[in-house]
Design an enzyme around this catalytic site. Structure first.
Site, short mmCIF file in Angstrom:
data_model
loop_
_atom_site.label_atom_id
_atom_site.label_comp_id
_atom_site.label_asym_id
_atom_site.label_seq_id
_atom_site.Cartn_x
_atom_site.Cartn_y
_atom_site.Cartn_z
N GLY A 33 43.10 -73.15 7.36
CA GLY A 33 43.40 -73.50 8.75
C GLY A 33 44.66 -72.83 9.24
N HIS A 39 43.03 -64.35 10.53
CA HIS A 39 41.81 -65.07 10.15
C HIS A 39 40.65 -64.67 11.07
CE1 HIS A 39 44.98 -68.08 8.87
NE2 HIS A 39 44.30 -67.94 7.76
N GLN A 63 46.60 -75.83 -5.12
CA GLN A 63 47.23 -74.50 -5.17
C GLN A 63 48.69 -74.54 -4.72
OE1 GLN A 63 44.24 -72.83 -2.26
NE2 GLN A 63 45.99 -71.59 -1.64
O1 PAF Z 1 44.06 -67.73 1.42
C1 PAF Z 1 43.87 -68.95 1.63
O2 PAF Z 1 43.94 -69.42 2.75
C2 PAF Z 1 43.55 -69.87 0.46
O3 PAF Z 1 44.25 -69.47 -0.68
C3 PAF Z 1 42.06 -69.97 0.16
C4 PAF Z 1 41.46 -68.65 -0.28
C5 PAF Z 1 41.32 -70.48 1.40
C6 PAF Z 1 41.82 -70.97 -0.97
O4 PAF Z 1 42.32 -72.24 -0.65
#
Ligand code: PAF
EC number: 6.3.2.1
Length: 287
Positions: A33, A39, A63
């Site tokens: 998001g 994006h 993460q």
């Molecule tokens: O790059 C990101 O936004 C995140 O690391 C991903 C690939 C959506 C995994 O949570």
């Protein structure tokens, strides 16, 4: 047509299965998001290559190795949805944490070698979290292709490795970094920069591009990297975590330009960690 929002694996699978029955090609664009033009460029590339595009929105707790960073991560689903509407994306998959990691969840995917070094040193566990959620997203969506930005170049390599190692039938498409006119790589973190920080921030890209140019014309590697680190700090960054020359395909450390190479860096500014990378042999190294 407006973007259809689903929050469960079952609803996602039902939608994708319907498209597959019609013989349609499906792409996925995984995101956390806080969508920006970078994006949206992934979504546009996905739309060029597939008939249906699923964007995923999940702020993946596994993460983040720092709870403050996780808490501070922008959560802007209504704005994200509004940005997606005009792109032509078909479906937004936005599960909550309990849908992604139900009680009892205890599996971790850990990708060796490419996860080590660079960001892997400074963000322990980060790539395990990325790899685990990306495998889940691949299995949940079942897409034919998946688009990831080159801005997170080590992540792109981790994803390529796991897709290959697990025989996931998905084509991984690496998409070019989108930059501001002054060269700053687009990132969800840029909005947290102060006005002064925003003025300083493009120095990272500028130093990387200049260093790449110097290396490509034969400058000594170790000295050029030392000078580049010093130049980033002289420009106003508080510190450089790493600024290294690596092989462009396997990210192995390189002492020279014996093969296609990439400069990768992470540096701190305004208490915010920014990353960037450039391919050394690119012909157009201008900002
Ligand atoms: O790059 C990101 O936004 C995140 O690391 C991903 C690939 C959506 C995994 O949570």
């Amino acid at each position: 047509m407006s973007v259809f929002v689903v929050r469960t694996v079952a609803a996602l699978r039902a939608a994708v299965a319907g498209w597959k029955r019609e013989g349609l090609r499906v792409a996925v664009v995984p995101t956390m998001g806080a969508l920006h033009e970078g994006h949206l460029s992934l979504v546009r590339i996905a739309l060029e290559r597939a008939d249906r595009v699923v964007v995923t929105l999940f702020v993946n707790p596994t993460q983040f190795n720092n709870t403050d960073d996780l808490a501070a991560y922008p959560r802007t689903e209504p704005e994200d949805l509004a940005k997606l509407q005009p792109t032509g994306a078909h479906l937004l998959y936005a599960p909550d944490v309990a849908e992604m990691y139900p009680a009892g969840f205890s599996t971790k995917v850990s990708v060796g070698t490419v996860s080590e070094g660079l960001c892997g040193v400074f963000r322990p566990g980060h790539f395990d979290g990325v790899a685990t959620v990306v495998v889940k997203l691949f299995l949940q969506v079942g897409a034919d292709i998946a688009c990831f930005g080159e801005k997170d170049f080590q992540q792109l390599n981790v994803v390529r490795r796991l897709a290959s190692d697990f025989d996931v039938p998905v084509e991984i498409v690496g998409c070019p970094t989108v930059r501001e006119p002054d060269g700053l790589a687009l990132s969800s973190r840029n909005v947290r920069l102060t006005q002064e920080g925003r003025r300083i921030a493009p120095a990272l890209a500028k130093v990387l591009f200049e260093t790449a140019k110097r290396l490509a014309s034969g400058a000594p590697v170790a000295q050029s990297l030392d000078e580049a680190r010093a130049a980033v700090v002289a420009a106003g960054y508080s510190s450089v975590e790493y600024l290294e020359l690596r092989g462009d395909d396997a990210l192995e450390p390189l002492a020279g330009l014996e093969k296609p190479a990439r400069l990768l860096a992470a540096a701190w500014l305004d208490g915010i960690r920014l990353i960037d990378n450039v391919r050394v042999q690119d012909p157009e190294l201008t900002l």
